[in-house]
Scaffold this motif. Structure first.
Motif, PDB file in Angstrom:
ATOM      1  N   GLY A 137     -82.493 -37.075  98.785  1.00 58.44           N
ATOM      2  CA  GLY A 137     -82.040 -36.169  99.853  1.00 58.44           C
ATOM      3  C   GLY A 137     -81.905 -36.875 101.189  1.00 58.44           C
ATOM      4  N   ARG A 138     -82.304 -38.142 101.257  1.00 53.24           N
ATOM      5  CA  ARG A 138     -82.249 -38.887 102.517  1.00 53.24           C
ATOM      6  C   ARG A 138     -81.569 -40.234 102.322  1.00 53.24           C
ATOM      7  NH1 ARG A 138     -88.105 -37.771 105.245  1.00 53.24           N
ATOM      8  NH2 ARG A 138     -87.623 -35.701 106.001  1.00 53.24           N
ATOM      9  N   PRO A 139     -80.858 -40.769 103.294  1.00 57.73           N
ATOM     10  CA  PRO A 139     -80.687 -40.263 104.665  1.00 57.73           C
ATOM     11  C   PRO A 139     -79.863 -38.975 104.732  1.00 57.73           C
ATOM     12  CG  PRO A 139     -79.231 -42.122 104.289  1.00 57.73           C
ATOM     13  CD  PRO A 139     -80.118 -42.029 103.090  1.00 57.73           C
ATOM     14  N   VAL A 140     -79.058 -38.693 103.680  1.00 62.28           N
ATOM     15  CA  VAL A 140     -78.322 -37.422 103.633  1.00 62.28           C
ATOM     16  C   VAL A 140     -78.364 -36.933 102.189  1.00 62.28           C
ATOM     17  CG1 VAL A 140     -76.732 -37.872 105.562  1.00 62.28           C
ATOM     18  CG2 VAL A 140     -76.142 -38.684 103.291  1.00 62.28           C
ATOM     19  N   PRO A 141     -78.210 -35.628 101.968  1.00 67.77           N
ATOM     20  CA  PRO A 141     -78.229 -35.125 100.594  1.00 67.77           C
ATOM     21  C   PRO A 141     -77.196 -35.842  99.716  1.00 67.77           C
ATOM     22  CG  PRO A 141     -78.274 -33.311 102.154  1.00 67.77           C
ATOM     23  CD  PRO A 141     -78.052 -34.554 102.962  1.00 67.77           C
ATOM     24  N   ASP A 142     -77.518 -35.947  98.430  1.00 68.17           N
ATOM     25  CA  ASP A 142     -76.637 -36.550  97.409  1.00 68.17           C
ATOM     26  C   ASP A 142     -76.519 -38.069  97.499  1.00 68.17           C
ATOM     27  OD1 ASP A 142     -76.241 -34.000  96.469  1.00 68.17           O
ATOM     28  OD2 ASP A 142     -74.394 -33.704  97.617  1.00 68.17           O
ATOM     29  N   THR A 143     -77.464 -38.680  98.232  1.00 71.17           N
ATOM     30  CA  THR A 143     -77.533 -40.143  98.227  1.00 71.17           C
ATOM     31  C   THR A 143     -77.998 -40.597  96.843  1.00 71.17           C
ATOM     32  OG1 THR A 143     -78.006 -40.265 100.584  1.00 71.17           O
ATOM     33  CG2 THR A 143     -78.807 -42.094  99.236  1.00 71.17           C
ATOM     34  N   MET A 144     -77.508 -41.752  96.390  1.00 71.60           N
ATOM     35  CA  MET A 144     -77.949 -42.286  95.094  1.00 71.60           C
ATOM     36  C   MET A 144     -78.481 -43.707  95.295  1.00 71.60           C
ATOM     37  SD  MET A 144     -74.876 -41.063  92.568  1.00 71.60           S
ATOM     38  CE  MET A 144     -73.497 -41.158  93.690  1.00 71.60           C
ATOM     39  N   LEU A 145     -79.498 -44.032  94.520  1.00 68.31           N
ATOM     40  CA  LEU A 145     -80.068 -45.382  94.560  1.00 68.31           C
ATOM     41  C   LEU A 145     -80.080 -45.914  93.135  1.00 68.31           C
ATOM     42  CD1 LEU A 145     -81.752 -47.610  96.117  1.00 68.31           C
ATOM     43  CD2 LEU A 145     -83.779 -46.375  95.329  1.00 68.31           C
TER      44      LEU A 145
END
Ligand SMILES: Cc1cc2nc3c(=O)[nH]c(=O)nc-3n(C[C@H](O)[C@H](O)[C@H](O)COP(=O)(O)OP(=O)(O)OC[C@H]3O[C@@H](n4cnc5c(N)ncnc54)[C@H](O)[C@@H]3O)c2cc1C
Length: 546
Positions: free
Chosen positions: A218-226
């Motif tokens: 959810g961070r730095p913005v929603p829908d971020t993927m790692l």
């Protein structure tokens, strides 16, 4: 002006696959790629079982198996959390490909796309394809007999014109060729721009020893993927951003570092990496979207891969679907260019491949949505194995009615027209082979033990037409070990079926068929040979190939 039978624009996964598959069938294409080398980003992380069948038949299984496996081979967990320090909201395993036992001679392989592409490049070169990296297609004109392409050598700045009988546009999702032809796309859902921020950090503590492959954050913005990059300590953070401004301008070094720390939720030691050694740009952007081009063919130009369709990454099928495109278009182009099939055979490419792309697009979008919302892969109605092996392809190049894009469960494939032939092991002169290997050299007429009349008729029809075709009977030319092939393919008595060079069944005999009439009619229709007229055309075609 220089001439080539087939010009391929784009030296990525699909352009290079098309080159390998065409050159393997005796047509030497020219590939132009505007970058000096192949992809630096892993992008696609795995070759599914169908891609491995295709590459196996092209002699690539050994080289791919020997290539370094993706770091994701050892990591299957998918999590969802606000950041890596926050409680995990959901934890699931990446869906396994399914039980392959007895269904395929190949196995899926987790190899990153940036590792696969150099292997393809080398194989294409070995087979005689011409490869020009650092060459950009600037524009094209086409007429009834071919395409005139304007090419730029990006090193020297020199421009030249080249004439090709056909152009395969494998030039990626932005496809300048598709744009130039004015071909629109059928899009579903919302498109989003992402920026990739590669970095090195030891996250084992934050992940508490879990071998996480992918985290939805959810961070730095929603829908971020790692996700992991190429080893245990290199990662790529994929951050959605407003695509109105160039990613390189917005994502300064400071903003990249801030974004990574926000995603991790901790002030961990982070080294930002550059994907382009020697270049100051840290980030690359890409678009998460789901669309299929409205047309796959415009005159002498055929679209393939991301130029024709873009899938959400969650299905792991975007690149694999492109490999299937390459496989479908290559055997058709090779026969058309060699004067053995009519140009109308190429119309079947769109009729067969576009519906498959539409179904795959929807499948991947649903899977992306399901993963992003924390449901994992549980809600999928079709298993990945059936998506890879069970897709139907119908057109005039199959002598039976049916719907392209329908899916048969992989375990229920039996050899119906319009489907990939079921796998069964046979013993040939040189040892054990799969039924899929029967069409490595071209068409294959496979008959039951008493179907000699079909074998004779097939050989005669092929010889008369100069077609590459093998023919044989179960338990005669090919030993049917334990009778499995006859039972699986439902071949008995005098029955026969015809396999296309791509392993798809295009016809089955029916009671009362006259072999001497039926087979010539089937081959002429499947290959659109009524469009083949003059001998001079054939002579010209023959000079284009080895
Ligand atoms: C984050 C991410 C994850 C993904 N994961 C998966 C996965 O797990 N499995 C999977 O199957 N797929 C996956 N994909 C999709 C896969 O990467 C693409 O489908 C694949 O790269 C398509 O290959 P292509 O050759 O069609 O296009 P590209 O790889 O885009 O290659 C097109 C080439 O054409 C060249 N080109 C463009 N214009 C010109 C021109 N005018 N002249 C000369 N050359 C030109 C470009 O430089 C480029 O090299 C993923 C994609 C992304 C972004």
């Amino acid at each position: 002006m220089t001439e080539t039978p087939v010009l391929i624009c784009g030296g990525g996964l699909v352009g290079l696959s098309t080159a390998v598959l065409l050159a393997g069938r005796g047509v030497r294409p020219l590939v132009v790629e505007r970058h000096p080398g192949t992809s630096l980003l892993p992008k696609g992380r795995g070759l599914n079982v169908r891609s491995m069948e295709i590459y196996g038949a092209a002699g690539l299984a050994g080289a791919l198996a020997a290539a370094p496996q993706s770091v994701l081979t050892r990591c299957t967990e998918v999590i969802r959390a606000r950041d890596l320090c926050a409680p995990v909201e959901s934890r699931s395993a990446r869906q396994a490909p399914g039980n392959l036992a007895g269904l395929s001679p190949a196995k899926p392989l987790m190899v990153d796309q940036n590792v696969v592409e150099p292997v393809l490049r080398e194989r294409a070169r070995q087979l005689g394809a011409q490869l020009e990296f650092g060459t950009e297609l600037l524009g094209l004109d086409q007429d009834a007999s071919g395409v005139t392409a304007r090419l730029l050598d990006r090193d020297s700045g020199r421009e030249r014109e080249l004439r090709a009988r056909y152009l395969v546009a494998a030039d990626g999702h932005r496809s300048p060729v598709r744009e130039a032809l004015g071909i629109g796309v059928d899009r579903i859902g919302r498109s989003r721009q992402f920026v990739n921020i590669p970095f090195r950090a030891d996250l084992s503590g934050l992940l508490a020893g879990h071998r996480t492959a992918l985290a939805y954050l959810g961070r730095p913005v929603p829908d971020t993927m790692l996700t992991r990059l190429d080893n245990e300590e290199t990662w790529v953070l994929m951050v959605p951003f407003d695509g109105a401004t160039a990613a390189e301008e917005v994502f300064t070094r400071e903003r990249c570092a801030h974004s990574v720390r926000a995603a991790l939720g901790a002030d961990v030691d982070v080294e930002l990496l550059s994907l382009n050694p020697g270049e100051p740009t840290l980030v690359q952007s890409w678009e998460l979207s789901s669309w299929v081009a409205r047309r796959y063919r415009a005159g002498r130009v055929l679209l393939a891969g991301d130029a024709a369709h873009v899938m959400a990454p969650a299905g792991g099928l975007g690149g694999n679907t492109g490999v299937q495109d390459a496989h479908n278009v290559a055997w058709k182009l090779s026969l058309v260019v060699r004067g053995l099939a009519g140009d109308a055979l190429l119309d079947s490419y769109e009729l067969e491949r576009r519906p498959v792309a539409l179904v795959t697009r929807d499948y991947c979008a649903q899977r992306q949505e399901s993963r992003t919302s924390g449901d994992g892969d549980r809600s999928m109605a079709v298993d990945p194995l059936s998506m890879s092996l069970g897709y139907h392809q119908f057109s005039a190049a199959v002598r039976a009615p049916g719907t392209s894009g329908a899916i048969t469960p992989a375990s229920e494939l039996w050899g119906a027209p319009g489907t990939r032939v079921a796998h069964a092991v046979l013993r040939g002169r040189d040892g054990e082979i799969s039924t899929l290997d029967l069409c490595a050299g071209g068409f294959c007429l496979l008959a039951a033990a008493d179907g000699e009349k079909w074998v004779r008729a097939a050989r005669a029809a092929a010889e008369e037409r100069g077609l590459p075709l093998s023919a044989g009977r179960l338990d005669k030319e090919w030993e049917d070990i334990g009778g499995v092939a006859a039972a699986t393919l439902r071949l008995s008595g005098e029955q026969a079926l015809l396999l296309r060079p791509d392993g798809y069944v295009c016809w089955r005999s029916e009671e009362g068929d006259d072999p001497g009439r039926a087979l010539p009619e089937v081959l002429d229709t499947v290959l659109a040979r009524e469009g083949l007229v003059t001998a001079s055309h054939n002579e010209r075609s023959a000079s284009d190939v080895r």
